[in-house]
Design a protein around this motif. Structure first.
Motif, mmCIF file in Angstrom:
data_model
loop_
_atom_site.group_PDB
_atom_site.id
_atom_site.type_symbol
_atom_site.label_atom_id
_atom_site.label_comp_id
_atom_site.label_asym_id
_atom_site.label_seq_id
_atom_site.Cartn_x
_atom_site.Cartn_y
_atom_site.Cartn_z
ATOM 1 N N GLY A 141 -32.711 31.435 -55.600
ATOM 2 C CA GLY A 141 -32.765 32.724 -56.300
ATOM 3 C C GLY A 141 -33.156 33.860 -55.368
ATOM 4 O O GLY A 141 -32.557 34.939 -55.393
ATOM 5 N N LEU A 142 -34.166 33.619 -54.529
ATOM 6 C CA LEU A 142 -34.591 34.637 -53.560
ATOM 7 C C LEU A 142 -33.419 35.039 -52.671
ATOM 8 O O LEU A 142 -33.170 36.232 -52.433
ATOM 9 N N GLY A 157 -30.955 37.194 -54.389
ATOM 10 C CA GLY A 157 -31.487 38.557 -54.524
ATOM 11 C C GLY A 157 -31.431 39.335 -53.225
ATOM 12 O O GLY A 157 -31.150 40.537 -53.210
ATOM 13 N N MET A 158 -31.689 38.666 -52.124
ATOM 14 C CA MET A 158 -31.681 39.351 -50.824
ATOM 15 C C MET A 158 -30.290 39.874 -50.449
ATOM 16 O O MET A 158 -30.165 40.886 -49.766
ATOM 17 N N ASN A 192 -29.303 43.557 -51.204
ATOM 18 C CA ASN A 192 -29.655 44.642 -50.291
ATOM 19 C C ASN A 192 -29.049 44.433 -48.908
ATOM 20 O O ASN A 192 -29.566 44.883 -47.902
ATOM 21 N N VAL A 218 -34.637 36.032 -58.172
ATOM 22 C CA VAL A 218 -33.638 36.983 -57.674
ATOM 23 C C VAL A 218 -34.281 38.347 -57.435
ATOM 24 O O VAL A 218 -34.092 38.970 -56.376
ATOM 25 N N THR A 242 -37.375 39.026 -56.905
ATOM 26 C CA THR A 242 -38.329 38.940 -55.796
ATOM 27 C C THR A 242 -37.588 39.024 -54.458
ATOM 28 O O THR A 242 -38.022 39.726 -53.538
ATOM 29 N N GLY A 243 -36.456 38.327 -54.372
ATOM 30 C CA GLY A 243 -35.640 38.402 -53.159
ATOM 31 C C GLY A 243 -35.149 39.815 -52.906
ATOM 32 O O GLY A 243 -35.204 40.335 -51.779
ATOM 33 N N ALA A 244 -34.687 40.452 -53.961
ATOM 34 C CA ALA A 244 -34.190 41.831 -53.822
ATOM 35 C C ALA A 244 -35.319 42.759 -53.391
ATOM 36 O O ALA A 244 -35.131 43.652 -52.547
ATOM 37 N N GLN A 296 -38.025 41.950 -51.714
ATOM 38 C CA GLN A 296 -38.392 41.682 -50.322
ATOM 39 C C GLN A 296 -37.381 42.272 -49.354
ATOM 40 O O GLN A 296 -37.734 42.804 -48.303
#
Lengths: 322, 283
Positions: free
Chosen positions: A71-72, A75-76, A79, B128, B130-132, B134
């Protein structure tokens, strides 16, 4: 055994494919500042230490929480980051299938799922860790690219190539020390099969560690007057169907060889391609619907029928069915 | 987007509730209960709190980002996105129908502006977000990342993996909100799987926790979000425990899990719409 054979590819050094990943990741990180690394408490096993040391601000220790890691990473990407997640193949796929399915594949995120210790050659840790279903799970997912390189050099090249490719990728590699028989300066083309050895009687389609076994099998078959073509299928999805059809049109039969279950593996994909385009006898080398067990990689490859001798047998069986 | 004043936010909320009910009614499927319960929160975020651009850029650089982890409450999100100009209000007619961009659960596959990740399978949104958050930090982007989760969703283990991670890594540009309506599909959370002291759990995980006691009162919701925002940037992620009532705004739907995933009949719709002023024009 292979020392006495007239091999078309040889090696002077052995190294684990996971080191190819670690070194490739470091280079990818140097080339592109958006490359980030995530690891679930296996930095040493995944060989991610050099990347972590050089780019501490772009490296994230996740702890033993693989679902969160996927998931992290998803999300990364939002960006503009290019996350490489690292853990064992079992925890990279089966444990987090739903997270990959929804947050990575369905959402089409630029996440690179990098999976070490795949297959039987993990060895002594046994069946809990020896995943043999991961390729099947990953290739079923729309948008997912599935890559299983064959040695240190190819794994390094693949790691650098996927950093430049936009989209979700599953990169599979392993633990054991393995011959380095492909060139250091190779260009890795995702989705492009590599015809390593020309032949005319049978085609051996191999992936991962089994490519080396296919190279050995070719020499063994040649000693018996059989001409085998060896094709390195480093990218299982998208599959280079054109190369497969072209080769089998010439040789008239084929063998698939992989460190994976027969159900859902490379062999399945090749069978589909052949049935739709150019029906021909196909024999499978892989694990036949069983879990693995503890043992050395060599012992396990022998017991479960994954070595060069088994490829030779399968090639002869395929030829006999022509 | 321009910050809307309280009075206007209340008006928008009424229209959003009409949109939710009409969407779910038209296709006779969807999740009206928690959509109605979270209306003030969504309206406050999109029309007052967040800096965001309805021209929509997937990366959202220098914008505040919102992620919906409990994806089944898509109707409220679709309405708020449409009403803030991400796509035309007309498109709400396609909700849950074949060839629509408004899928039953939010998705990126069809390219609906405003959606950055698929959700529906619960427990993934906090990871998700948290990833965004960071990634924003690495990029030197000082905007905030918001995520909404359900309270029933707190039963998913991944939520707590992410909670532990965000605190450990000091992801302090993150505001997670829990829709604390105490209901889930099979009944009250207390009966299905008691959440015990949710506030104490999040505090113990190292988060800054605030409570918004009246999650269906616009002034309280705004106050809560302002408070949460003020707590960002101080080394801890922020959790907003938002007390809401499922089905709020429609007298026969309020306060019960029964409207979690049930569509109103023609008659019920007429009754419900009679309780909600049409303020921006029905689509």
């Amino acid at each position: 055994m292979d020392k006495t054979l007239d091999l078309k590819f040889t090696y002077t050094e052995k190294k684990d494919t996971r080191s190819g990943f670690g070194d490739g990741l470091l280079e990818a990180g140097r080339k592109n500042p958006n490359v980030v690394g995530l690891c679930a408490d296996l930095i040493g096993s995944l060989k991610m230490g050099a990347f972590q040391k050089e780019f501490p601000e772009r490296f994230f220790q996740v702890g033993i929480a693989e679902a969160n890691m996927i998931g992290l990473a998803a999300g990364m990407t939002i960006n503009g980051k290019i996350p490489f997640t690292g853990t064992f193949a079992n925890f990279s796929t089966g444990r987090v299938y739903d997270q990959i399915r929804q947050s990575v594949a369905y959402s089409d995120k630029n996440v690179k799922i990098c999976a070490s210790h795949a297959g039987l050659t993990l060895g002594e840790d046994g069946a809990t860790h020896q995943i043999l279903e991961d390729v099947g799970m990953m290739k079923m997912l729309p948008h997912m690219t599935v890559i299983n390189p064959c040695d240190y050099n190819q794994t390094k090249a693949a790691t650098m190539a996927i950093a430049e490719y936009e989209g979700p990728v599953y990169l599979r590699f392993g633990r054991p020390s393995w011959p380095i028989f492909t060139p250091a300066d190779q260009k890795f083309e995702i989705g492009k099969a590599w015809k390593m050895i020309e032949g005319k009687d049978v085609t051996i389609f191999a992936t991962g560690h089994l490519v080396w076994e296919a190279v050995v099998a070719e020499a063994m078959l040649r000693e018996e007057g059989i001409s085998a073509e060896v094709i390195n299928i480093h990218t299982i999805k998208p599959l280079d169907e054109e190369a497969i059809i072209e080769s089998v049109k010439k040789t008239g039969c084929a063998v698939s060889a992989e460190e994976h279950q027969l159900n859902g593996g490379l062999g399945d994909s090749i069978a589909q391609t052949l049935i739709r385009n150019n029906p021909a006898p196909l024999e499978y080398v892989g694990v036949n619907d069983s879990f693995g067990e503890s043992g050395t990689p060599t012992e396990l490859m022998e017991k479960y029928g994954l070595n060069a001798e088994n490829i030779v047998k399968a090639a002869k069986a395929a030829i006999a069915r022509k | 987007m321009e910050k809307q004043p309280l009075e206007q936010l209340t008006k928008i909320s009424s229209q959003v509730r009409r949109d939710i009910l009409r969407m779910v009614h038209a296709v006779q499927s969807g999740h009206p209960g928690a959509s109605l319960g979270c209306t003030e929160f969504f309206v406050a975020l999109y029309f007052n709190q967040m800096k965001h651009d309805n021209k929509f850029n997937m990366d959202g650089a220098n914008e505040d980002l919102f992620f919906l982890s409990n994806g089944h409450i898509s109707p409220v999100w679709y309405s708020v996105l449409a009403r803030s100009g991400y796509f035309s209000a007309e498109e709400m007619k396609t909700f849950r129908k074949l060839d629509s961009r408004l899928q039953g659960h939010p998705a990126t596959e069809e390219g609906l502006p405003g959606i950055r990740i698929a959700s529906g399978s619960l427990g993934q949104g906090l990871s998700v977000a948290t990833g965004a958050a960071q990634a924003k930090k690495i990029n030197g982007d000082d905007r905030t990342v918001y995520v909404l989760m359900g309270d029933g969703e707190q039963q998913e283990g991944q939520v707590w993996e992410a909670a532990m991670y965000a605190a450990h890594h000091k992801v302090d540009n993150l505001i997670a909100t829990i829709d604390f309506n105490r209901q889930q599909i099979d009944g009250p959370t207390k009966e299905v799987m008691d959440l015990q002291d949710l506030k104490a759990k999040w505090v113990a995980f190292g988060w800054e926790v605030i409570e918004t006691k009246q999650g269906n009162d616009m002034a309280s919701v705004l106050e809560g979000l302002e408070k949460a925002k003020a707590l960002t940037g101080k080394g801890k992620p922020v959790l907003n425990l938002l007390h809401t009532e499922m089905g709020f705004g429609v007298d026969f739907m309020v306060g019960t899990h029964k409207w979690h995933g049930i569509a109103p009949s023609d008659e019920q719709l007429a009754n419900a719409l009679g309780q909600l002023e049409e303020t921006l024009g029905d689509y």
